[in-house]
Design a protein around this motif. Structure first.
Motif, PDB file in Angstrom:
ATOM      1  N   GLU A   1       0.860  -1.183   0.000  1.00 55.93           N
ATOM      2  CA  GLU A   1       0.000   0.000   0.000  1.00 55.93           C
ATOM      3  C   GLU A   1       0.901   1.239   0.000  1.00 55.93           C
ATOM      4  O   GLU A   1       2.041   1.180   0.471  1.00 55.93           O
ATOM      5  N   PRO A   2       0.409   2.383  -0.501  1.00 60.62           N
ATOM      6  CA  PRO A   2       1.236   3.596  -0.512  1.00 60.62           C
ATOM      7  C   PRO A   2       1.794   3.967   0.857  1.00 60.62           C
ATOM      8  O   PRO A   2       2.911   4.459   0.978  1.00 60.62           O
ATOM      9  N   SER A   3       1.018   3.677   1.906  1.00 60.30           N
ATOM     10  CA  SER A   3       1.436   4.038   3.264  1.00 60.30           C
ATOM     11  C   SER A   3       2.587   3.182   3.777  1.00 60.30           C
ATOM     12  O   SER A   3       3.233   3.526   4.774  1.00 60.30           O
ATOM     13  N   TYR A   4       2.859   2.045   3.113  1.00 59.10           N
ATOM     14  CA  TYR A   4       3.924   1.153   3.572  1.00 59.10           C
ATOM     15  C   TYR A   4       5.305   1.777   3.365  1.00 59.10           C
ATOM     16  O   TYR A   4       6.270   1.391   4.005  1.00 59.10           O
ATOM     17  N   GLY A   5       5.400   2.712   2.438  1.00 60.26           N
ATOM     18  CA  GLY A   5       6.655   3.424   2.225  1.00 60.26           C
ATOM     19  C   GLY A   5       7.663   2.657   1.378  1.00 60.26           C
ATOM     20  O   GLY A   5       7.457   1.488   1.030  1.00 60.26           O
ATOM     21  N   PRO A   6       8.773   3.319   1.046  1.00 59.92           N
ATOM     22  CA  PRO A   6       9.760   2.731   0.128  1.00 59.92           C
ATOM     23  C   PRO A   6      10.508   1.523   0.696  1.00 59.92           C
ATOM     24  O   PRO A   6      11.022   0.708  -0.072  1.00 59.92           O
ATOM     25  N   PHE A   7      10.570   1.379   2.033  1.00 58.03           N
ATOM     26  CA  PHE A   7      11.293   0.235   2.590  1.00 58.03           C
ATOM     27  C   PHE A   7      10.587  -1.083   2.274  1.00 58.03           C
ATOM     28  O   PHE A   7      11.223  -2.114   2.056  1.00 58.03           O
ATOM     29  N   TRP A   8       9.264  -1.063   2.282  1.00 62.44           N
ATOM     30  CA  TRP A   8       8.506  -2.267   1.908  1.00 62.44           C
ATOM     31  C   TRP A   8       8.761  -2.604   0.438  1.00 62.44           C
ATOM     32  O   TRP A   8       8.981  -3.763   0.091  1.00 62.44           O
ATOM     33  N   ALA A   9       8.740  -1.576  -0.401  1.00 63.35           N
ATOM     34  CA  ALA A   9       9.007  -1.790  -1.829  1.00 63.35           C
ATOM     35  C   ALA A   9      10.410  -2.355  -2.031  1.00 63.35           C
ATOM     36  O   ALA A   9      10.625  -3.260  -2.847  1.00 63.35           O
ATOM     37  N   ALA A  10      11.366  -1.828  -1.266  1.00 65.92           N
ATOM     38  CA  ALA A  10      12.747  -2.314  -1.371  1.00 65.92           C
ATOM     39  C   ALA A  10      12.846  -3.768  -0.912  1.00 65.92           C
ATOM     40  O   ALA A  10      13.598  -4.564  -1.484  1.00 65.92           O
ATOM     41  N   GLY A  11      12.066  -4.135   0.113  1.00 67.79           N
ATOM     42  CA  GLY A  11      12.074  -5.525   0.589  1.00 67.79           C
ATOM     43  C   GLY A  11      11.585  -6.496  -0.471  1.00 67.79           C
ATOM     44  O   GLY A  11      12.175  -7.559  -0.688  1.00 67.79           O
ATOM     45  N   GLY A  12      10.488  -6.124  -1.148  1.00 71.76           N
ATOM     46  CA  GLY A  12       9.988  -6.964  -2.240  1.00 71.76           C
ATOM     47  C   GLY A  12      11.001  -7.091  -3.357  1.00 71.76           C
ATOM     48  O   GLY A  12      11.222  -8.181  -3.899  1.00 71.76           O
ATOM     49  N   SER A  13      11.656  -5.975  -3.679  1.00 71.00           N
ATOM     50  CA  SER A  13      12.689  -5.986  -4.714  1.00 71.00           C
ATOM     51  C   SER A  13      13.838  -6.918  -4.349  1.00 71.00           C
ATOM     52  O   SER A  13      14.368  -7.641  -5.192  1.00 71.00           O
ATOM     53  N   PHE A  14      14.229  -6.896  -3.077  1.00 70.27           N
ATOM     54  CA  PHE A  14      15.348  -7.723  -2.621  1.00 70.27           C
ATOM     55  C   PHE A  14      15.045  -9.208  -2.830  1.00 70.27           C
ATOM     56  O   PHE A  14      15.887  -9.951  -3.343  1.00 70.27           O
ATOM     57  N   PHE A  15      13.843  -9.647  -2.455  1.00 72.92           N
ATOM     58  CA  PHE A  15      13.486 -11.058  -2.616  1.00 72.92           C
ATOM     59  C   PHE A  15      13.438 -11.461  -4.102  1.00 72.92           C
ATOM     60  O   PHE A  15      13.828 -12.573  -4.462  1.00 72.92           O
ATOM     61  N   ILE A  16      12.952 -10.551  -4.947  1.00 74.61           N
ATOM     62  CA  ILE A  16      12.961 -10.824  -6.392  1.00 74.61           C
ATOM     63  C   ILE A  16      14.402 -10.986  -6.872  1.00 74.61           C
ATOM     64  O   ILE A  16      14.728 -11.903  -7.641  1.00 74.61           O
ATOM     65  N   GLY A  17      15.294 -10.107  -6.407  1.00 76.34           N
ATOM     66  CA  GLY A  17      16.706 -10.190  -6.784  1.00 76.34           C
ATOM     67  C   GLY A  17      17.349 -11.489  -6.342  1.00 76.34           C
ATOM     68  O   GLY A  17      18.110 -12.104  -7.096  1.00 76.34           O
ATOM     69  N   VAL A  18      17.051 -11.914  -5.115  1.00 69.64           N
ATOM     70  CA  VAL A  18      17.594 -13.179  -4.608  1.00 69.64           C
ATOM     71  C   VAL A  18      17.136 -14.348  -5.483  1.00 69.64           C
ATOM     72  O   VAL A  18      17.927 -15.223  -5.859  1.00 69.64           O
ATOM     73  N   GLY A  19      15.854 -14.347  -5.815  1.00 73.06           N
ATOM     74  CA  GLY A  19      15.328 -15.415  -6.661  1.00 73.06           C
ATOM     75  C   GLY A  19      15.957 -15.444  -8.033  1.00 73.06           C
ATOM     76  O   GLY A  19      16.293 -16.514  -8.561  1.00 73.06           O
ATOM     77  N   MET A  20      16.153 -14.252  -8.622  1.00 68.24           N
ATOM     78  CA  MET A  20      16.772 -14.177  -9.948  1.00 68.24           C
ATOM     79  C   MET A  20      18.231 -14.629  -9.890  1.00 68.24           C
ATOM     80  O   MET A  20      18.717 -15.319 -10.790  1.00 68.24           O
TER      81      MET A  20
END
Length: 499
Positions: free
Chosen positions: A355-374
């Protein structure tokens, strides 16, 4: 063949060749993070949010189509002249992109840039496969992937600073010194002994592939937006895409020197690696293309902050790729890829819940897991493929896998861009906003000055529309992460490279 050294008069200097290869890969890696970071600023300057996904699709289309041709040519003429040609074309495209005066011009120049990029990453990876042994490759692939980590730190930071304090145009020009250094290193330190053969290029296959993928892209991006799904234009494009695909497969299975050697696909591990690379490619572009727009347009953060949400992906990738190098030796391709598949699903699920209120750290966390998987899955796939085939087809085998990932990103940019546009258009039409409000109204969200001047009600409608549309995009990304995991389950079970 453990090395190209001791062949001919001169010997290949492996450490320096590795550095040159890493420079070439860094050029491609930093391109991805910088352009994604700069895109909101580019749209804010040039306009044309409805063409947003075409900036990625144009680049990815030419990248996907040419990668197979470059792979075939490298098996005929050697890796060095082919990667050099690709870097030169890539740099020409980069220079032109920086001079773009409209979104249409930028898209055209991205075609040129993508035409050259098709040679860079697959040739760099293939060169490493040539000069290192099977056991060494698992570790070296991890080192290569660390390039993404370095570009992750520097790319968004440099891109954000250039966008905020200089101009977005410079994000395309930072590639120039990198490309020149990479070419110099390869020509000084890499020495190949190639048996010259008469070139047999599958031009028919290339044309059929371009027609098929281009048609599919137009259909996915514009379908339901500028082209109604039931229109004759849509039916025509769909028919052309299906016919083109059937003709391509028919031709490739009968031509003596195909650009897509389907014989390689008979090997189960290669088949699975290629199919899963397609689905993960769709996921990759879905996150990297549209996340900066969400962080800047909805969360109202700066270009630098938006860039660092993508940085997390590029940090997770090399860390996991380095771990994958060791894990491959002990546990094998299957376990390594399986862990990667789980990580992809976790990352995709985080984006669906965002959600927008979760802020950029949540977005960065999702990105990190995608990166690990790739990092885990792609390293396992490349090492597996290069250990399965001989030198004479290693170039095209590696290129085929990268083609499938590139095809995934090409289809993904078009498919997810089309979903974003159609959902956004539908939301705006249902809202109580001005009847003249179109998708390009989102342009204002991506410019801080324009955003601050919007009436509160209109700002809220645009932000809610973008949030809702991107939520649908992330649901599709999650679906493809599940498909990737299921595909990995079909990999042959193995015990590792050191038994």
């Amino acid at each position: 063949m453990t090395s190209m050294g001791k062949q001919g008069i001169k010997e290949t200097n492996r450490p320096y060749v590795l550095i040159a290869v890493m420079l070439a890969m860094f050029m491609g890696a930093i391109e991805a993070t910088i352009v994604s970071t700069a895109m909101p600023a580019i749209v804010g300057d040039l306009g044309g949010f409805s063409l947003y996904s075409w900036v990625f699709s144009a680049y990815l289309l030419m990248n996907a189509v040419t990668v197979l041709i470059y792979g075939k040519l490298s098996d005929l003429f050697g890796r060095k002249p082919i990667i050099t040609t690709g870097i030169v074309i890539f740099l020409i495209g980069s220079i032109l992109c920086g001079f773009s005066q409209s979104m249409t011009q930028l898209i055209l120049f991205r075609f040129i840039q993508g035409f050259g990029a098709g040679a860079v990453l697959p040739m760099a990876t293939t060169i490493v496969g040539d000069i290192y042994t099977k056991e060494e490759r698992a570790k070296i692939q991890g080192y290569l992937s660390s390039v993404w980590g370095i570009s992750a730190i520097s790319g968004p930071l440099i891109g954000g600073i250039l966008v905020e304090y200089v101009s977005w145009r410079y994000v395309f020009w930072v590639n120039i010194p990198l490309g020149i250094l990479a070419i110099a290193g390869l020509w000084i330190f890499l020495h190949e002994n190639i048996e010259k053969k008469k070139p047999v290029i599958d031009y028919t296959g290339a044309v059929l592939l371009v027609v098929t993928v281009s048609t599919l892209m137009i259909l996915l991006v514009e379908g339901g937006v500028r082209l109604p799904w039931g229109s004759w234009q849509t039916v025509f494009l769909l028919s052309l895409a299906v016919t083109g695909l059937a003709a391509f497969i028919y031709h490739e299975m009968r031509t003596p020197q195909p650009m897509m050697p389907f014989d390689l696909w008979k090997v189960r591990s290669i088949l699975v690696a290629n199919v899963v690379s397609l689905t993960t490619g769709i996921m990759l572009i879905g996150i990297s293309s549209f996340l900066p727009a969400f962080v800047q347009g909805v969360m109202e953060k700066s270009a630098t902050v938006a860039g660092f949400t993508l940085t997390a992906m590029s940090i997770g990738w090399p860390i996991s790729a380095t771990i994958a190098g060791r894990l491959l030796l002990k546990a094998g391709y299957f376990i390594t890829s399986l862990i990667g598949g789980i990580s992809l699903m976790v990352g995709a699920a985080m984006f669906v819940m965002m959600e927008p209120s979760y802020g950029p750290f949540w977005a960065a966390g999702g990105s990190f897991f995608i990166g690990v998987g790739m990092g885990l899955s792609s390293t396992a796939f490349i090492v597996s493929i290069q250990s399965t085939v001989e030198w004479k087809v290693r170039g095209i085998a590696t290129a085929t896998n990268m083609f499938m990932r590139n095809l995934g990103t090409t289809i993904g940019a078009a498919l997810l861009g089309g979903i974003l546009n159609s959902r956004l258009q539908a939301y705006l039409q249902k809202s109580e906003a001005d009847d003249d409000l179109s998708i390009d109204g989102v342009n204002a969200l991506l410019s801080e000055a324009d955003r601050s001047s919007l009436p509160h009600g209109l700002l809220q409608i645009l932000q809610e529309g973008l949030t809702s549309s991107l939520h649908t995009v992330y649901i599709v990304v999650l679906i493809f992460s599940v498909l990737s995991f299921v595909g990995i389950l079909f990999l042959p079970k193995d015990r590792g490279l050191k038994e």
